[in-house]
Design a protein around this motif. Structure first.
Motif, PDB file in Angstrom:
ATOM      1  N   ARG A   1      -5.758-120.921  13.937  1.00  0.00           N
ATOM      2  CA  ARG A   1      -4.307-121.045  14.084  1.00  0.00           C
ATOM      3  C   ARG A   1      -3.794-120.176  15.223  1.00  0.00           C
ATOM      4  NH1 ARG A   1      -4.505-121.414   8.364  1.00  0.00           N
ATOM      5  NH2 ARG A   1      -4.127-119.170   8.091  1.00  0.00           N
ATOM      6  N   SER A   2      -4.379-118.998  15.405  1.00  0.00           N
ATOM      7  CA  SER A   2      -3.909-118.124  16.483  1.00  0.00           C
ATOM      8  C   SER A   2      -4.123-118.774  17.849  1.00  0.00           C
ATOM      9  CB  SER A   2      -4.614-116.770  16.413  1.00  0.00           C
ATOM     10  OG  SER A   2      -5.979-116.850  16.830  1.00  0.00           O
ATOM     11  N   ILE A   3      -5.232-119.476  18.004  1.00  0.00           N
ATOM     12  CA  ILE A   3      -5.501-120.141  19.283  1.00  0.00           C
ATOM     13  C   ILE A   3      -4.559-121.323  19.471  1.00  0.00           C
ATOM     14  CG2 ILE A   3      -7.223-121.492  20.545  1.00  0.00           C
ATOM     15  CD1 ILE A   3      -9.346-119.641  19.224  1.00  0.00           C
ATOM     16  N   ARG A   4      -4.341-122.100  18.421  1.00  0.00           N
ATOM     17  CA  ARG A   4      -3.395-123.221  18.537  1.00  0.00           C
ATOM     18  C   ARG A   4      -1.980-122.704  18.804  1.00  0.00           C
ATOM     19  NH1 ARG A   4      -6.272-127.574  17.498  1.00  0.00           N
ATOM     20  NH2 ARG A   4      -7.802-127.628  15.792  1.00  0.00           N
ATOM     21  N   GLN A   5      -1.607-121.606  18.179  1.00  0.00           N
ATOM     22  CA  GLN A   5      -0.285-121.027  18.422  1.00  0.00           C
ATOM     23  C   GLN A   5      -0.153-120.563  19.868  1.00  0.00           C
ATOM     24  OE1 GLN A   5      -0.553-118.076  15.363  1.00  0.00           O
ATOM     25  NE2 GLN A   5       0.034-119.488  13.717  1.00  0.00           N
ATOM     26  N   ALA A   6      -1.240-120.012  20.412  1.00  0.00           N
ATOM     27  CA  ALA A   6      -1.213-119.578  21.807  1.00  0.00           C
ATOM     28  C   ALA A   6      -1.051-120.762  22.743  1.00  0.00           C
ATOM     29  CB  ALA A   6      -2.485-118.795  22.134  1.00  0.00           C
ATOM     30  N   TRP A   7      -1.781-121.839  22.483  1.00  0.00           N
ATOM     31  CA  TRP A   7      -1.651-123.028  23.330  1.00  0.00           C
ATOM     32  C   TRP A   7      -0.253-123.621  23.250  1.00  0.00           C
ATOM     33  CZ3 TRP A   7      -4.270-124.967  27.255  1.00  0.00           C
ATOM     34  CH2 TRP A   7      -5.579-124.536  27.451  1.00  0.00           C
ATOM     35  N   GLU A   8       0.300-123.683  22.047  1.00  0.00           N
ATOM     36  CA  GLU A   8       1.653-124.218  21.894  1.00  0.00           C
ATOM     37  C   GLU A   8       2.658-123.365  22.647  1.00  0.00           C
ATOM     38  OE1 GLU A   8       4.832-125.385  18.324  1.00  0.00           O
ATOM     39  OE2 GLU A   8       2.804-124.682  17.831  1.00  0.00           O
ATOM     40  N   ALA A   9       2.468-122.048  22.606  1.00  0.00           N
ATOM     41  CA  ALA A   9       3.387-121.157  23.305  1.00  0.00           C
ATOM     42  C   ALA A   9       3.330-121.358  24.811  1.00  0.00           C
ATOM     43  CB  ALA A   9       3.061-119.698  22.953  1.00  0.00           C
ATOM     44  N   VAL A  10       2.131-121.331  25.383  1.00  0.00           N
ATOM     45  CA  VAL A  10       2.042-121.408  26.845  1.00  0.00           C
ATOM     46  C   VAL A  10       2.459-122.782  27.359  1.00  0.00           C
ATOM     47  CG1 VAL A  10       0.286-119.609  26.951  1.00  0.00           C
ATOM     48  CG2 VAL A  10      -0.431-122.007  26.841  1.00  0.00           C
ATOM     49  N   ARG A  11       2.169-123.827  26.600  1.00  0.00           N
ATOM     50  CA  ARG A  11       2.598-125.158  27.039  1.00  0.00           C
ATOM     51  C   ARG A  11       4.115-125.289  26.998  1.00  0.00           C
ATOM     52  NH1 ARG A  11       1.122-129.505  24.303  1.00  0.00           N
ATOM     53  NH2 ARG A  11       0.397-130.875  25.958  1.00  0.00           N
ATOM     54  N   GLY A  12       4.760-124.492  26.163  1.00  0.00           N
ATOM     55  CA  GLY A  12       6.215-124.504  26.082  1.00  0.00           C
ATOM     56  C   GLY A  12       6.884-123.443  26.931  1.00  0.00           C
ATOM     57  N   GLY A  13       6.089-122.691  27.702  1.00  0.00           N
ATOM     58  CA  GLY A  13       6.650-121.682  28.586  1.00  0.00           C
ATOM     59  C   GLY A  13       7.032-120.389  27.914  1.00  0.00           C
ATOM     60  N   THR A  14       6.454-120.113  26.741  1.00  0.00           N
ATOM     61  CA  THR A  14       6.763-118.899  25.989  1.00  0.00           C
ATOM     62  C   THR A  14       5.608-117.905  26.101  1.00  0.00           C
ATOM     63  OG1 THR A  14       8.042-120.215  24.405  1.00  0.00           O
ATOM     64  CG2 THR A  14       7.403-117.991  23.714  1.00  0.00           C
ATOM     65  N   SER A  15       5.933-116.634  26.260  1.00  0.00           N
ATOM     66  CA  SER A  15       4.879-115.618  26.318  1.00  0.00           C
ATOM     67  C   SER A  15       4.268-115.442  24.940  1.00  0.00           C
ATOM     68  CB  SER A  15       5.449-114.297  26.799  1.00  0.00           C
ATOM     69  OG  SER A  15       6.265-113.713  25.794  1.00  0.00           O
ATOM     70  N   LEU A  16       3.016-114.950  24.913  1.00  0.00           N
ATOM     71  CA  LEU A  16       2.365-114.727  23.626  1.00  0.00           C
ATOM     72  C   LEU A  16       3.075-113.649  22.824  1.00  0.00           C
ATOM     73  CD1 LEU A  16      -1.485-114.960  24.270  1.00  0.00           C
ATOM     74  CD2 LEU A  16       0.195-116.769  23.876  1.00  0.00           C
ATOM     75  N   ALA A  17       3.553-112.629  23.496  1.00  0.00           N
ATOM     76  CA  ALA A  17       4.245-111.557  22.783  1.00  0.00           C
ATOM     77  C   ALA A  17       5.474-112.085  22.076  1.00  0.00           C
ATOM     78  CB  ALA A  17       4.616-110.443  23.758  1.00  0.00           C
ATOM     79  N   GLU A  18       6.206-112.934  22.749  1.00  0.00           N
ATOM     80  CA  GLU A  18       7.401-113.511  22.139  1.00  0.00           C
ATOM     81  C   GLU A  18       7.031-114.453  21.004  1.00  0.00           C
ATOM     82  OE1 GLU A  18      11.304-116.232  23.399  1.00  0.00           O
ATOM     83  OE2 GLU A  18       9.913-115.488  24.934  1.00  0.00           O
ATOM     84  N   ALA A  19       6.019-115.306  21.234  1.00  0.00           N
ATOM     85  CA  ALA A  19       5.614-116.268  20.204  1.00  0.00           C
ATOM     86  C   ALA A  19       5.079-115.556  18.974  1.00  0.00           C
ATOM     87  CB  ALA A  19       4.557-117.212  20.772  1.00  0.00           C
ATOM     88  N   ALA A  20       4.426-114.417  19.173  1.00  0.00           N
ATOM     89  CA  ALA A  20       3.788-113.714  18.058  1.00  0.00           C
ATOM     90  C   ALA A  20       4.785-113.139  17.076  1.00  0.00           C
ATOM     91  CB  ALA A  20       2.897-112.600  18.598  1.00  0.00           C
TER      92      ALA A  20
END
Length: 424
Positions: free
Chosen positions: A390-409
């Motif tokens: 899930r962490s990897i899928r969340q990272a991909w969803e964040a970057v594809r949407g233009g969101t930083s990982l820190a913000e998405a986390a």
């Protein structure tokens, strides 16, 4: 070297020599076609016009202070530098080779590495005409087929590797695969050093693993692609592939460098399963900047054998390749081998990959037609394997949407855990 189609095979080399690069280029052309160190009886002008390789271009580069490799011939003759470097482009008649992959490799490489005229030589890239490419195998699944079989229409395919690499029994391997399927991976592969070991032979491991894969598919409708490592002698690989197919599998893996072109071609023609090309040992023929084969030429040869996936290592990973080399390698996999063809293969990113390497991967590649394989990043996640996926899928969803990982986390604990744990 730009993609071209004049009916000839083109190859670019990087050479180092104390001699005139123009003279060395002519030696290379003769050595790899109809010539030798001196003109022989029967080597007529007509034969040379038909069969000789041609020097297309020479671009001299900055010289080196010292030779890159030892050369006994120069030492005997007390030859000194400067050690001139140049790019040399050669073209070869297709008729010299025919649809013969081992001979193609011997033609564009072969004895060139032993030439006494050089202290360094590297095959950097090669291109083949479309009509020639069509005489070889195409990928059976490639990118689109891999997506279809796994049911992943969009997004990167998240994969992992059986860990520990070796030592599990067939039953223990199947138990791990079952947990990984439940965790939500799209792809699982054997390690390159685990093929048909005594403690988990393929005859036992394939049925055991596929039983849990089929059970998962029946429960969820999701087919997880498992790349069984069937590296072996050729007849054994054919038998192993048949077993995987009978058990409902969709992929086999082979160590390309140790099986050889002929074995991979035979395997490709024998099975409709995806062939996952593992390049272990590639560093031995590529890591020195003045020796061996660059990835563009390397993957060209193996794509002619019909592989569906190619390893490129990973960004910010644990191996020696620079990120720039990994990026170029991935784009090489996407690039058609000849004009007008759609024969791309899926690059497999691995080695030290986790949620935190996703932004660099997305920024560099700009698409998600890839296998993103994470061993420790999934199996060592503090929340367990499912949280790792899930962490990897969340990272991909964040970057594809233009969101930083820190913000998405801030809103997803699995990604936050990964950043806190692996980010150290």
């Amino acid at each position: 070297m730009a993609l071209r189609d004049d009916g000839r095979i083109h190859a670019r080399y990087l050479i180092e020599t104390p001699l005139a690069p123009e003279a060395v280029a002519e030696v290379m052309a003769g050595e790899q076609s109809c010539g030798t160190f001196t003109r022989v009886e029967g080597e007529t002008d007509a034969l040379r016009a038909r069969a000789r390789a041609t020097v297309v271009a020479i671009e001299e580069l900055a010289p080196a202070d010292v030779p890159s490799l030892p050369n006994a011939l120069f030492e005997r003759r007390n030859v000194r530098g400067p050690w001139r470097r140049a790019h040399v482009d050669l073209s070869f008649p297709v008729a010299n080779v025919g649809a013969n992959l081992p001979t193609l490799a011997a033609t564009v490489a072969g004895n060139l590495y032993d030439l006494g005229e050089v202290t360094g030589l590297r095959l950097e890239s090669m291109h083949v005409p479309a009509s020639y490419r069509q005489r070889f195998e195409l990928p059976r699944l490639g990118i689109a087929g891999t997506r279809r079989v796994t049911g992943v229409a969009a997004g990167a395919l998240v994969g992992t590797i059986i860990k520990p690499n070796v030592g599990f029994s067939a039953a223990e391997t199947a138990e791990l695969v079952g947990r990984l399927c439940t965790a939500g991976v799209d792809f699982i592969k054997d390690d390159e050093i685990s093929a048909d070991p005594d403690h988990a032979p393929l005859a036992e491991r394939v049925p055991a693993v596929m039983a849990v894969v089929r059970a998962h598919q029946q429960r969820t409708g999701k087919h997880v692609m498992v790349a069984f490592n069937i590296t072996d002698e050729t007849d054994a690989m054919k038998r192993h592939a048949d077993l995987v197919e009978r058990e409902g599998g969709s992929c086999v893996m082979a160590s390309l460098n140790w099986c050889g072109f002929s074995a991979i071609q035979t395997l490709r023609r024998h099975t409709g399963l995806a062939v996952h090309g593992h390049r272990n040992g590639f560093g031995a023929i590529s890591r020195h900047p003045m020796l061996g084969i660059g990835f563009q030429a390397y993957q060209t040869l193996w794509r002619l054998a019909g592989v569906d996936h190619m390893h490129v290592h990973g960004l910010q990973g644990k191996f020696a390749q620079t990120d720039e080399e990994v990026i170029r390698s991935a784009h090489d996999c996407f690039t058609p081998l000849a004009q007008g063809l759609d024969d791309a293969v899926m690059p497999a990113f691995s080695s030290g990959q986790w949620a935190g390497t996703v932004p660099a991967t997305w920024a560099a590649i700009g698409r998600d037609d890839l296998l993103f394989m994470s061993g420790g990043g999934i199996l060592a996640h503090p929340g367990g394997a499912a949280a790792g996926v899930r962490s990897i899928r969340q990272a991909w969803e964040a970057v594809r949407g233009g969101t930083s990982l820190a913000e998405a986390a801030r809103g997803v604990p699995e990604l936050a855990q990964a950043l806190a744990f692996f980010g150290k």
